[in-house]
Design a protein around this motif. Structure first.
Motif, PDB file in Angstrom:
ATOM      1  N   GLU A 257       2.730   6.139  -2.336  1.00 16.84           N
ATOM      2  CA  GLU A 257       4.023   6.836  -2.372  1.00 16.84           C
ATOM      3  C   GLU A 257       4.314   7.612  -1.092  1.00 16.84           C
ATOM      4  O   GLU A 257       5.420   7.558  -0.564  1.00 16.84           O
ATOM      5  CB  GLU A 257       4.072   7.773  -3.576  1.00 16.84           C
ATOM      6  CG  GLU A 257       5.404   8.483  -3.749  1.00 16.84           C
ATOM      7  CD  GLU A 257       5.456   9.331  -4.994  1.00 16.84           C
ATOM      8  OE1 GLU A 257       5.375  10.581  -4.880  1.00 16.84           O
ATOM      9  OE2 GLU A 257       5.570   8.746  -6.092  1.00 16.84           O
ATOM     10  N   GLY A 258       3.326   8.351  -0.602  1.00 15.84           N
ATOM     11  CA  GLY A 258       3.560   9.168   0.585  1.00 15.84           C
ATOM     12  C   GLY A 258       3.959   8.349   1.794  1.00 15.84           C
ATOM     13  O   GLY A 258       4.866   8.730   2.553  1.00 15.84           O
ATOM     14  N   LEU A 259       3.300   7.220   1.987  1.00 18.17           N
ATOM     15  CA  LEU A 259       3.611   6.366   3.135  1.00 18.17           C
ATOM     16  C   LEU A 259       4.944   5.664   2.946  1.00 18.17           C
ATOM     17  O   LEU A 259       5.715   5.497   3.906  1.00 18.17           O
ATOM     18  CB  LEU A 259       2.482   5.351   3.328  1.00 18.17           C
ATOM     19  CG  LEU A 259       2.420   4.609   4.654  1.00 18.17           C
ATOM     20  CD1 LEU A 259       2.435   5.573   5.835  1.00 18.17           C
ATOM     21  CD2 LEU A 259       1.162   3.736   4.702  1.00 18.17           C
ATOM     22  N   TRP A 260       5.236   5.267   1.714  1.00 20.60           N
ATOM     23  CA  TRP A 260       6.554   4.678   1.425  1.00 20.60           C
ATOM     24  C   TRP A 260       7.661   5.679   1.759  1.00 20.60           C
ATOM     25  O   TRP A 260       8.644   5.345   2.424  1.00 20.60           O
ATOM     26  CB  TRP A 260       6.637   4.276  -0.044  1.00 20.60           C
ATOM     27  CG  TRP A 260       8.015   3.895  -0.488  1.00 20.60           C
ATOM     28  CD1 TRP A 260       8.942   4.712  -1.085  1.00 20.60           C
ATOM     29  CD2 TRP A 260       8.646   2.608  -0.343  1.00 20.60           C
ATOM     30  NE1 TRP A 260      10.104   4.017  -1.327  1.00 20.60           N
ATOM     31  CE2 TRP A 260       9.948   2.738  -0.890  1.00 20.60           C
ATOM     32  CE3 TRP A 260       8.237   1.393   0.179  1.00 20.60           C
ATOM     33  CZ2 TRP A 260      10.839   1.669  -0.925  1.00 20.60           C
ATOM     34  CZ3 TRP A 260       9.134   0.324   0.153  1.00 20.60           C
ATOM     35  CH2 TRP A 260      10.410   0.462  -0.390  1.00 20.60           C
ATOM     36  N   ASN A 261       7.494   6.917   1.309  1.00 21.53           N
ATOM     37  CA  ASN A 261       8.504   7.943   1.560  1.00 21.53           C
ATOM     38  C   ASN A 261       8.680   8.192   3.059  1.00 21.53           C
ATOM     39  O   ASN A 261       9.792   8.394   3.548  1.00 21.53           O
ATOM     40  CB  ASN A 261       8.121   9.247   0.856  1.00 21.53           C
ATOM     41  CG  ASN A 261       8.173   9.125  -0.660  1.00 21.53           C
ATOM     42  OD1 ASN A 261       8.634   8.120  -1.198  1.00 21.53           O
ATOM     43  ND2 ASN A 261       7.699  10.139  -1.358  1.00 21.53           N
ATOM     44  N   GLN A 262       7.561   8.172   3.785  1.00 25.66           N
ATOM     45  CA  GLN A 262       7.615   8.362   5.238  1.00 25.66           C
ATOM     46  C   GLN A 262       8.422   7.249   5.891  1.00 25.66           C
ATOM     47  O   GLN A 262       9.225   7.497   6.806  1.00 25.66           O
ATOM     48  CB  GLN A 262       6.191   8.374   5.794  1.00 25.66           C
ATOM     49  CG  GLN A 262       6.097   8.554   7.291  1.00 25.66           C
ATOM     50  CD  GLN A 262       4.653   8.463   7.790  1.00 25.66           C
ATOM     51  OE1 GLN A 262       3.701   8.662   7.039  1.00 25.66           O
ATOM     52  NE2 GLN A 262       4.490   8.143   9.058  1.00 25.66           N
ATOM     53  N   MET A 263       8.253   6.009   5.419  1.00 24.86           N
ATOM     54  CA  MET A 263       8.988   4.877   5.996  1.00 24.86           C
ATOM     55  C   MET A 263      10.486   5.009   5.747  1.00 24.86           C
ATOM     56  O   MET A 263      11.312   4.788   6.652  1.00 24.86           O
ATOM     57  CB  MET A 263       8.470   3.567   5.396  1.00 24.86           C
ATOM     58  CG  MET A 263       9.107   2.323   5.997  1.00 24.86           C
ATOM     59  SD  MET A 263       8.634   0.797   5.130  1.00 24.86           S
ATOM     60  CE  MET A 263       9.707   0.906   3.682  1.00 24.86           C
ATOM     61  N   VAL A 264      10.861   5.382   4.522  1.00 26.26           N
ATOM     62  CA  VAL A 264      12.277   5.541   4.195  1.00 26.26           C
ATOM     63  C   VAL A 264      12.911   6.633   5.054  1.00 26.26           C
ATOM     64  O   VAL A 264      13.995   6.453   5.627  1.00 26.26           O
ATOM     65  CB  VAL A 264      12.453   5.852   2.694  1.00 26.26           C
ATOM     66  CG1 VAL A 264      13.903   6.244   2.392  1.00 26.26           C
ATOM     67  CG2 VAL A 264      12.045   4.652   1.849  1.00 26.26           C
ATOM     68  N   LEU A 265      12.228   7.755   5.172  1.00 24.59           N
ATOM     69  CA  LEU A 265      12.765   8.862   5.962  1.00 24.59           C
ATOM     70  C   LEU A 265      12.894   8.470   7.433  1.00 24.59           C
ATOM     71  O   LEU A 265      13.857   8.834   8.098  1.00 24.59           O
ATOM     72  CB  LEU A 265      11.870  10.090   5.800  1.00 24.59           C
ATOM     73  CG  LEU A 265      12.418  11.416   6.345  1.00 24.59           C
ATOM     74  CD1 LEU A 265      13.755  11.760   5.710  1.00 24.59           C
ATOM     75  CD2 LEU A 265      11.424  12.540   6.117  1.00 24.59           C
ATOM     76  N   LYS A 266      11.930   7.686   7.922  1.00 21.19           N
ATOM     77  CA  LYS A 266      12.003   7.286   9.328  1.00 21.19           C
ATOM     78  C   LYS A 266      13.188   6.363   9.589  1.00 21.19           C
ATOM     79  O   LYS A 266      13.795   6.407  10.668  1.00 21.19           O
ATOM     80  CB  LYS A 266      10.700   6.625   9.780  1.00 21.19           C
ATOM     81  CG  LYS A 266      10.725   6.286  11.268  1.00 21.19           C
ATOM     82  CD  LYS A 266       9.381   5.942  11.823  1.00 21.19           C
ATOM     83  CE  LYS A 266       9.483   5.622  13.306  1.00 21.19           C
ATOM     84  NZ  LYS A 266       8.170   5.329  13.919  1.00 21.19           N
ATOM     85  N   CYS A 267      13.536   5.520   8.610  1.00 18.70           N
ATOM     86  CA  CYS A 267      14.738   4.694   8.775  1.00 18.70           C
ATOM     87  C   CYS A 267      15.943   5.569   9.090  1.00 18.70           C
ATOM     88  O   CYS A 267      16.767   5.239   9.953  1.00 18.70           O
ATOM     89  CB  CYS A 267      15.006   3.887   7.505  1.00 18.70           C
ATOM     90  SG  CYS A 267      13.932   2.465   7.242  1.00 18.70           S
ATOM     91  N   LEU A 268      16.036   6.696   8.406  1.00 22.14           N
ATOM     92  CA  LEU A 268      17.151   7.611   8.637  1.00 22.14           C
ATOM     93  C   LEU A 268      17.009   8.320   9.979  1.00 22.14           C
ATOM     94  O   LEU A 268      17.992   8.507  10.698  1.00 22.14           O
ATOM     95  CB  LEU A 268      17.226   8.629   7.499  1.00 22.14           C
ATOM     96  CG  LEU A 268      17.537   8.009   6.126  1.00 22.14           C
ATOM     97  CD1 LEU A 268      17.238   8.995   5.014  1.00 22.14           C
ATOM     98  CD2 LEU A 268      18.983   7.533   6.051  1.00 22.14           C
ATOM     99  N   PHE A 269      15.795   8.707  10.336  1.00 23.60           N
ATOM    100  CA  PHE A 269      15.561   9.378  11.619  1.00 23.60           C
ATOM    101  C   PHE A 269      15.976   8.508  12.798  1.00 23.60           C
ATOM    102  O   PHE A 269      16.591   8.976  13.754  1.00 23.60           O
ATOM    103  CB  PHE A 269      14.086   9.747  11.778  1.00 23.60           C
ATOM    104  CG  PHE A 269      13.662  10.980  11.026  1.00 23.60           C
ATOM    105  CD1 PHE A 269      14.573  11.935  10.634  1.00 23.60           C
ATOM    106  CD2 PHE A 269      12.331  11.189  10.722  1.00 23.60           C
ATOM    107  CE1 PHE A 269      14.184  13.077   9.941  1.00 23.60           C
ATOM    108  CE2 PHE A 269      11.926  12.328  10.038  1.00 23.60           C
ATOM    109  CZ  PHE A 269      12.853  13.268   9.640  1.00 23.60           C
ATOM    110  N   VAL A 270      15.582   7.226  12.756  1.00 23.45           N
ATOM    111  CA  VAL A 270      15.842   6.349  13.901  1.00 23.45           C
ATOM    112  C   VAL A 270      17.149   5.567  13.743  1.00 23.45           C
ATOM    113  O   VAL A 270      17.475   4.705  14.560  1.00 23.45           O
ATOM    114  CB  VAL A 270      14.659   5.382  14.150  1.00 23.45           C
ATOM    115  CG1 VAL A 270      13.382   6.159  14.404  1.00 23.45           C
ATOM    116  CG2 VAL A 270      14.469   4.407  12.989  1.00 23.45           C
TER     117      VAL A 270
END
Length: 292
Positions: free
Chosen positions: A164-177
């Motif tokens: 879950e933590g890594l999945w959430n990090q990936m989703v948030l990074k989509c928004l960051f970049v």
């Protein structure tokens, strides 16, 4: 799965390469299948010189075959070179997980950008899927946009394997970049309370700084899992532009929360458009990323 995937790749490649190139590819696969690792490393790099630079442009029948070979495999944007490189890696003997991962790590470690894209987008095809989570994490942390997208977009591996933590990090990074969330496979299935709160907090930070909030963010905010987000969506419906309001409406649609249903009912025109599929996450993606 591996044989079915390899058969798909072989048929696509054979149909798109001339006889000499096909002979070289077959010879390469035979040598790699004999665990001749120097040949794998050499030929993996030579693919860009031996194979035409063209997209696969798969037919509907070929894409259907891909789905039969591996659920949620979406190679519609792959190139011919990427297909050949994936076939080479899948030609490796699969008898030992540690050895397979060791060889993959050497390819990743030596790869230039286009090679890394091919390696990362093929993550869902490799044997021993649980063994590649750390490698996927490296792809999520990269500063190379195309490499990150090879992990995040049109790739079923993250939804299937990431914690879950890594999945959430990936989703948030989509928004960051600022890359689209629409091509991320499994968004609704992997929605979780921690991600909903994280994205709500992120939206508040941006509002506090007088910055916009990307409309696709609300797709991953589940008011059933994180009820305070109702207030965020109410704010968007009141003050947002048309695309933002559409996203908020979609985020409220189909929820169990009575508060979500009540809030959406206050906007009957928006609700009607959603019900008639005039508004969807696809139409929002097209307006944000594909409009001229």
């Amino acid at each position: 799965m591996s044989e079915a995937v390899k058969n798909c790749l072989k048929s696509w490649i054979t149909a798109r390469c001339d006889e000499a190139t096909n002979n070289w590819i077959r010879e390469s696969c035979e040598l790699i299948g004999q665990n001749q690792l120097p040949q794998l490393y050499l030929r993996f790099g030579l693919v860009s010189r031996k194979v035409a630079k063209q997209n696969l442009e798969l037919s509907a029948e070929e894409l259907s075959g891909a789905q039969n070979a591996r659920t949620n495999w979406q190679p519609q944007n792959w190139s011919l070179i990427e297909a050949v490189r994936s076939l080479f890696v899948l030609s490796l003997p699969e008898s030992d997980s540690d050895e397979y991962v060791k060889v993959l790590e050497r390819l990743f470690g030596a790869g230039e950008v286009s090679e890394l894209v091919a390696l990362y987008q093929a993550l869902p095809l490799y044997p021993f899927p649980e063994a590649h989570v750390n490698r996927a994490a490296e792809g999520i942390r990269t500063n190379m946009r195309s490499v990150f997208c090879a992990v995040a977009h049109d790739n079923p591996y993250p939804a299937d394997q990431l914690p879950e933590g890594l999945w959430n990090q990936m989703v948030l990074k989509c928004l960051f970049v600022e890359v689209s969330l629409f091509p991320v496979i499994g968004l609704e299935a992997r929605n979780n309370a921690a991600l909903s709160q994280m994205l709500s907090d992120y939206a508040h930070e941006r509002w506090a700084a007088s910055r916009t909030v990307h409309p696709e963010l609300w797709r991953c905010v589940d008011v059933d899992a994180y009820e305070p987000a109702i207030e965020d969506l109410s704010r968007v419906l009141k003050a947002g532009n048309d695309i933002e309001r559409a996203a908020a409406g979609l985020a409220l649609t189909g929820k169990k929360s009575p508060a979500a249903a009540e809030l959406l009912s206050r906007h009957p025109e928006l609700k009607e458009k959603i019900e008639h599929e005039q508004i969807s996450w696809k139409t929002i993606h097209e307006q944000l990323f594909e409009s001229p």
